[in-house]
Structure formats: structure tokens, C-alpha cells
Motif scaffolding. Structure first.
Motif, PDB file in Angstrom:
ATOM      1  N   LYS A  67      37.663  44.988  83.596  1.00 18.04           N
ATOM      2  CA  LYS A  67      36.737  45.704  82.718  1.00 18.04           C
ATOM      3  C   LYS A  67      35.716  44.767  82.079  1.00 18.04           C
ATOM      4  O   LYS A  67      34.581  45.169  81.790  1.00 18.04           O
ATOM      5  CB  LYS A  67      37.516  46.459  81.637  1.00 18.04           C
ATOM      6  N   LEU A  68      36.126  43.524  81.856  1.00 13.68           N
ATOM      7  CA  LEU A  68      35.212  42.558  81.250  1.00 13.68           C
ATOM      8  C   LEU A  68      34.426  41.790  82.304  1.00 13.68           C
ATOM      9  O   LEU A  68      33.659  40.889  81.962  1.00 13.68           O
ATOM     10  CB  LEU A  68      36.010  41.586  80.366  1.00 13.68           C
ATOM     11  N   GLN A  69      34.627  42.168  83.548  1.00 12.31           N
ATOM     12  CA  GLN A  69      33.859  41.604  84.671  1.00 12.31           C
ATOM     13  C   GLN A  69      33.915  40.082  84.714  1.00 12.31           C
ATOM     14  O   GLN A  69      32.930  39.401  85.003  1.00 12.31           O
ATOM     15  CB  GLN A  69      32.405  42.097  84.611  1.00 12.31           C
ATOM     16  N   GLY A  70      35.106  39.565  84.407  1.00 14.51           N
ATOM     17  CA  GLY A  70      35.309  38.126  84.541  1.00 14.51           C
ATOM     18  C   GLY A  70      34.664  37.277  83.463  1.00 14.51           C
ATOM     19  O   GLY A  70      34.568  36.051  83.620  1.00 14.51           O
ATOM     20  N   ARG A  71      34.226  37.865  82.367  1.00 17.62           N
ATOM     21  CA  ARG A  71      33.625  37.061  81.283  1.00 17.62           C
ATOM     22  C   ARG A  71      34.650  36.074  80.730  1.00 17.62           C
ATOM     23  O   ARG A  71      35.832  36.379  80.601  1.00 17.62           O
ATOM     24  CB  ARG A  71      33.154  37.963  80.137  1.00 17.62           C
ATOM     25  N   GLY A  72      34.188  34.902  80.365  1.00 18.27           N
ATOM     26  CA  GLY A  72      35.051  33.909  79.731  1.00 18.27           C
ATOM     27  C   GLY A  72      35.876  33.105  80.728  1.00 18.27           C
ATOM     28  O   GLY A  72      35.758  33.256  81.944  1.00 18.27           O
ATOM     29  N   PHE A  73      36.699  32.234  80.166  1.00 18.37           N
ATOM     30  CA  PHE A  73      37.632  31.423  80.942  1.00 18.37           C
ATOM     31  C   PHE A  73      39.041  31.931  80.634  1.00 18.37           C
ATOM     32  O   PHE A  73      39.438  31.994  79.472  1.00 18.37           O
ATOM     33  CB  PHE A  73      37.507  29.941  80.575  1.00 18.37           C
ATOM     34  N   TRP A  74      39.775  32.258  81.672  1.00 16.80           N
ATOM     35  CA  TRP A  74      41.079  32.896  81.508  1.00 16.80           C
ATOM     36  C   TRP A  74      42.203  31.892  81.736  1.00 16.80           C
ATOM     37  O   TRP A  74      42.228  31.183  82.745  1.00 16.80           O
ATOM     38  CB  TRP A  74      41.199  34.082  82.466  1.00 16.80           C
ATOM     39  N   HIS A  75      43.122  31.868  80.770  1.00 10.68           N
ATOM     40  CA  HIS A  75      44.251  30.935  80.797  1.00 10.68           C
ATOM     41  C   HIS A  75      45.549  31.724  80.900  1.00 10.68           C
ATOM     42  O   HIS A  75      45.809  32.600  80.059  1.00 10.68           O
ATOM     43  CB  HIS A  75      44.296  30.106  79.510  1.00 10.68           C
ATOM     44  N   PHE A  76      46.349  31.424  81.902  1.00 14.27           N
ATOM     45  CA  PHE A  76      47.670  32.043  81.976  1.00 14.27           C
ATOM     46  C   PHE A  76      48.634  31.146  81.229  1.00 14.27           C
ATOM     47  O   PHE A  76      48.880  30.001  81.625  1.00 14.27           O
ATOM     48  CB  PHE A  76      48.130  32.242  83.424  1.00 14.27           C
ATOM     49  N   ILE A  77      49.196  31.646  80.119  1.00 16.55           N
ATOM     50  CA  ILE A  77      49.963  30.797  79.217  1.00 16.55           C
ATOM     51  C   ILE A  77      51.449  31.135  79.171  1.00 16.55           C
ATOM     52  O   ILE A  77      52.202  30.508  78.430  1.00 16.55           O
ATOM     53  CB  ILE A  77      49.377  30.852  77.784  1.00 16.55           C
ATOM     54  N   GLY A  78      51.879  32.114  79.947  1.00 13.69           N
ATOM     55  CA  GLY A  78      53.291  32.478  79.947  1.00 13.69           C
ATOM     56  C   GLY A  78      53.999  31.966  81.183  1.00 13.69           C
ATOM     57  O   GLY A  78      53.391  31.349  82.069  1.00 13.69           O
ATOM     58  N   ARG A  79      55.299  32.212  81.246  1.00 12.27           N
ATOM     59  CA  ARG A  79      56.052  31.835  82.448  1.00 12.27           C
ATOM     60  C   ARG A  79      55.535  32.663  83.621  1.00 12.27           C
ATOM     61  O   ARG A  79      55.424  33.882  83.535  1.00 12.27           O
ATOM     62  CB  ARG A  79      57.539  32.071  82.240  1.00 12.27           C
ATOM     63  N   LEU A  80      55.235  31.981  84.699  1.00  5.21           N
ATOM     64  CA  LEU A  80      54.623  32.635  85.854  1.00  5.21           C
ATOM     65  C   LEU A  80      55.639  32.760  86.988  1.00  5.21           C
ATOM     66  O   LEU A  80      56.188  31.756  87.462  1.00  5.21           O
ATOM     67  CB  LEU A  80      53.406  31.836  86.324  1.00  5.21           C
ATOM     68  N   GLN A  81      55.881  33.983  87.406  1.00  7.06           N
ATOM     69  CA  GLN A  81      56.737  34.230  88.559  1.00  7.06           C
ATOM     70  C   GLN A  81      55.963  33.919  89.835  1.00  7.06           C
ATOM     71  O   GLN A  81      54.784  34.254  89.964  1.00  7.06           O
ATOM     72  CB  GLN A  81      57.192  35.686  88.581  1.00  7.06           C
ATOM     73  N   SER A  82      56.639  33.316  90.780  1.00  7.79           N
ATOM     74  CA  SER A  82      55.969  32.944  92.030  1.00  7.79           C
ATOM     75  C   SER A  82      55.348  34.152  92.718  1.00  7.79           C
ATOM     76  O   SER A  82      54.262  34.062  93.299  1.00  7.79           O
ATOM     77  CB  SER A  82      56.959  32.245  92.970  1.00  7.79           C
ATOM     78  N   LYS A  83      56.007  35.297  92.629  1.00  4.07           N
ATOM     79  CA  LYS A  83      55.501  36.494  93.312  1.00  4.07           C
ATOM     80  C   LYS A  83      54.224  37.039  92.681  1.00  4.07           C
ATOM     81  O   LYS A  83      53.534  37.875  93.284  1.00  4.07           O
ATOM     82  CB  LYS A  83      56.571  37.577  93.343  1.00  4.07           C
ATOM     83  N   LYS A  84      53.896  36.577  91.462  1.00  4.63           N
ATOM     84  CA  LYS A  84      52.683  37.048  90.788  1.00  4.63           C
ATOM     85  C   LYS A  84      51.491  36.116  91.004  1.00  4.63           C
ATOM     86  O   LYS A  84      50.377  36.443  90.603  1.00  4.63           O
ATOM     87  CB  LYS A  84      52.941  37.186  89.280  1.00  4.63           C
ATOM     88  N   VAL A  85      51.736  34.976  91.628  1.00  2.00           N
ATOM     89  CA  VAL A  85      50.668  33.973  91.784  1.00  2.00           C
ATOM     90  C   VAL A  85      49.460  34.549  92.503  1.00  2.00           C
ATOM     91  O   VAL A  85      48.310  34.358  92.086  1.00  2.00           O
ATOM     92  CB  VAL A  85      51.207  32.724  92.530  1.00  2.00           C
ATOM     93  N   LYS A  86      49.689  35.267  93.591  1.00  2.00           N
ATOM     94  CA  LYS A  86      48.574  35.775  94.388  1.00  2.00           C
ATOM     95  C   LYS A  86      47.693  36.746  93.608  1.00  2.00           C
ATOM     96  O   LYS A  86      46.516  36.927  93.945  1.00  2.00           O
ATOM     97  CB  LYS A  86      49.085  36.447  95.657  1.00  2.00           C
ATOM     98  N   GLN A  87      48.243  37.344  92.533  1.00  2.00           N
ATOM     99  CA  GLN A  87      47.470  38.309  91.756  1.00  2.00           C
ATOM    100  C   GLN A  87      46.495  37.638  90.789  1.00  2.00           C
ATOM    101  O   GLN A  87      45.500  38.244  90.404  1.00  2.00           O
ATOM    102  CB  GLN A  87      48.409  39.223  90.966  1.00  2.00           C
TER     103      GLN A  87
END
Length: 225
Positions: A67-87
Motif C-alpha cells: 500500500k505504501l508502494q515501497g516507500r522508505g527502508f524496510w528492516h526485518f527485526i524479528g526472528r525470521l523463519q526460513s520458509k518466509k525468506v522468499k516473501q
């Protein structure tokens, strides 16, 4: 108080901490932790000039991103499951929670498919709390050496979380240890480039983190009350 007023107070506290520790205020970047707010409030954060957004749930973050059309720099700060990486690859600019080789392998594989390099922080469990994830400090150098073999991962620095305590001075040894580990990695030339970033400090302890060298602070509740 308004979001604008909250941000002004945070910036003033950052300024005081930088003066105290003889640092340049421009070297400290705020990650607005927007994981609990909707797309309208996230847009308001961006409209105020904050460029960095922190999210920890893929399913909540992606609709905002679209919805924000990619504005800003996005940081993933939580525990990341390997299966979610591609998303998240190709959308999130930084991953703050690289903590195991299986995750590094998945990031590298997916990044190669996209033809990109992914900026990652290695999460270190300095406090050794069982409720927190991260590489153990004594295993960090070996972990860095292994991750350096992945061509599509660009390590940028280290991340940690301190325990929540009333006396924020008690967090100082944790933040100092993370800075010392980064310096050790750079001094030993484990990588063919220098790590420059320290992601540490949140709403309750960011001033101490700044005094110990934080370059990214993750602010949620203090900003988005």
C-alpha cells in the motif's frame, strides 16, 4: 501527545546522548518500529521524514509495503523463519536477525535467484537469555567466517537486545560487549571489508546504546504511543 511531538522529544534525547558521548547525531538512525500500527499510521511516520521502518511479522508487513508502494527502508527485526525468506527478499532492505547457518543458506539461495545482495545484521545473544535468539558471543567469529562464504549476503553489522530493566545502566555492559565484538571482527580482518553498523537500543534503553556506539536504534512505544 502527537507523533510529531514524540519524535521531537526523541530527537532531543538522541542529541543529548550524542553530546555526552562526543558523537555526531547524524550517525544515529531511528528505526520506527511500526509492527503494531496500521498503514495510515505507518504513512504518517514516513511523512514526518523517518525513512526506516521496522517490522517483525511477514504477514502484517507485506500489505503495508504494497500500500505504501515501497516507500522508505524496510528492516526485518524479528526472528525470521526460513520458509518466509522468499516473501521478504527484494522488499526488505535489511534483515536484523541472521542467527543460524540454515537461515543464511536460504537467504543466499533466494537472493541468487533474484540477482541481489541482502544486507544482514548478525543477531548476538549477549545476555544469554533463554527467551532470546542469537549467536552465542563465543561462537560469533566462527559464525561470521561461515557466513562470509555466501556471495549473496552482505554483512553490515551486529544486533542485540538487552533485557528490560528499570535501571537502564544495567544494559551498558551488553551494548559495550556488542561494540567490542564488532571491533574484534574488524581488527582480525575476518571479512574483506569492515562492519560499520550496530543495531541496539530500544525505547527504554536507547540512550545508553547510543553512548556505547549504536548506529541504528529501534523505537516503537516511545514514538507510537
Amino acid at each position: 501527545m502527537s507523533l510529531e511531538a514524540n519524535l521531537a522529544l526523541i530527537k532531543e534525547r538522541i542529541k543529548r546522548s550524542c553530546i555526552k558521548s562526543n558523537r555526531n547525531q547524524n550517525d544515529v538512525k531511528i528505526i520506527a518500529v511500526t509492527k503494531y500500527v496500521d498503514v495510515d499510521q505507518t504513512k504518517e511516520v514516513l511523512d514526518l521524514g523517518l525513512e526506516h521502518l521496522g517490522e517483525n511479522r511477514v504477514q502484517n508487513a507485506l500489505p503495508k509495503y504494497e500500500k505504501l508502494q515501497g516507500r522508505g527502508f524496510w528492516h526485518f527485526i524479528g526472528r525470521l523463519q526460513s520458509k518466509k525468506v522468499k516473501q521478504i527478499l527484494g522488499k526488505f532492505d535489511y534483515i536484523h536477525s541472521l542467527d543460524r547457518l540454515s537461515l543464511a543458506e536460504e537467504i543466499d539461495k533466494r537472493a541468487k535467484q533474484l540477482g541481489i545482495k541482502v544486507k544482514c545484521f548478525v543477531q548476538v545473544n549477549i545476555s544469554k537469555e533463554e527467551t532470546k535468539t542469537g549467536v552465542e558471543p563465543e561462537n560469533l567469529l566462527d559464525f561470521i567466517k561461515e557466513v562470509s562464504k555466501f556471495d549473496s549476503i552482505q554483512l553490515v553489522g551486529l544486533m542485540t537486545m538487552a533485557p528490560y530493566v528499570e535501571d537502564k545502566e544495567l544494559t551498558r555492559p551488553i551494548f559495550r560487549k556488542l561494540r567490542e565484538l564488532l571491533e574484534q571482527i574488524n581488527d582480525q580482518n575476518i571479512l574483506d571489508y569492515k562492519l560499520t553498523e550496530l543495531s541496539m537500543g530500544m525505547s527504554n534503553d536507547f540512550e545508553v546504546a547510543i553512548e556505547e556506539g549504536a548506529t541504528f536504534i529501534r523505537i516503537g512505544s516511545l514514538l507510537l504511543k
